[in-house]
Write an enzyme that holds these catalytic residues in place. Sequence first.
Site, mmCIF file in Angstrom:
data_model
loop_
_atom_site.group_PDB
_atom_site.id
_atom_site.type_symbol
_atom_site.label_atom_id
_atom_site.label_comp_id
_atom_site.label_asym_id
_atom_site.label_seq_id
_atom_site.Cartn_x
_atom_site.Cartn_y
_atom_site.Cartn_z
ATOM 1 N N GLY A 84 5.520 14.640 -18.592
ATOM 2 C CA GLY A 84 4.393 15.532 -18.343
ATOM 3 C C GLY A 84 3.158 14.768 -17.892
ATOM 4 C CB ALA A 143 -1.232 10.951 -4.370
ATOM 5 C CG HIS A 147 -2.800 5.259 -10.958
ATOM 6 N ND1 HIS A 147 -1.666 4.942 -11.660
ATOM 7 C CD2 HIS A 147 -3.101 6.534 -11.282
ATOM 8 C CE1 HIS A 147 -1.279 5.973 -12.371
ATOM 9 N NE2 HIS A 147 -2.139 6.955 -12.169
ATOM 10 C CG ASP A 202 3.439 6.964 -9.732
ATOM 11 O OD1 ASP A 202 3.676 8.158 -9.976
ATOM 12 O OD2 ASP A 202 2.714 6.264 -10.461
#
Length: 174
Positions: free
Chosen positions: A8, A34, A48, A82
């Site tokens: 999650g 992303a 990040h 990712d």
Amino acid sequence: MTHLITGGSRSGKSRYAEQLAMQHDGPVHYVATAEVRDAEFAERVRLHRLQRPPHWQVLEAERGLAELILGQDQEDGLLLVDCLGMWLMRFFRSDDQFDEMDFVQERQWLLEAIDAIQGRLLLVSNEIGWGVMPMSRVARQYGDLLGRLNQDVAARCQRVTLVACGLPLVLKGG
């Protein structure tokens, strides 16, 4: 080896994947999926980046994730993607329309790339189907698509790990 790491929001899945990648002796390619659309998200991306070792090569994936994976695949290398949830968002346009034809083809190519990989592949994804059913059509569509994608990726991966509260739970390939 192929490994799906799911969990999650803020579960620790990305941190866990990065810890695994840090243990790798060969070259590491971090594949960011992303698309930065606002200042708050840009700050998340910046944080990040600070967590990653400077010697990792960072690649920006757009829709052609499979092509990028296969193009960077090396027997002694590791690719950390990712994440699949952010990659899926690239097929939703700003007018809330979904580019289904493009996604179906790119999804198939991704599944084939997972089967063909020579090096190590860590795929991070979101597990979003444990909450309340979303009220909007687009949010329900996104959840359905990501849930099916996660199932198909998990079926192809040699190892699957669920991360909750920062703790990894091996679901497959223990």
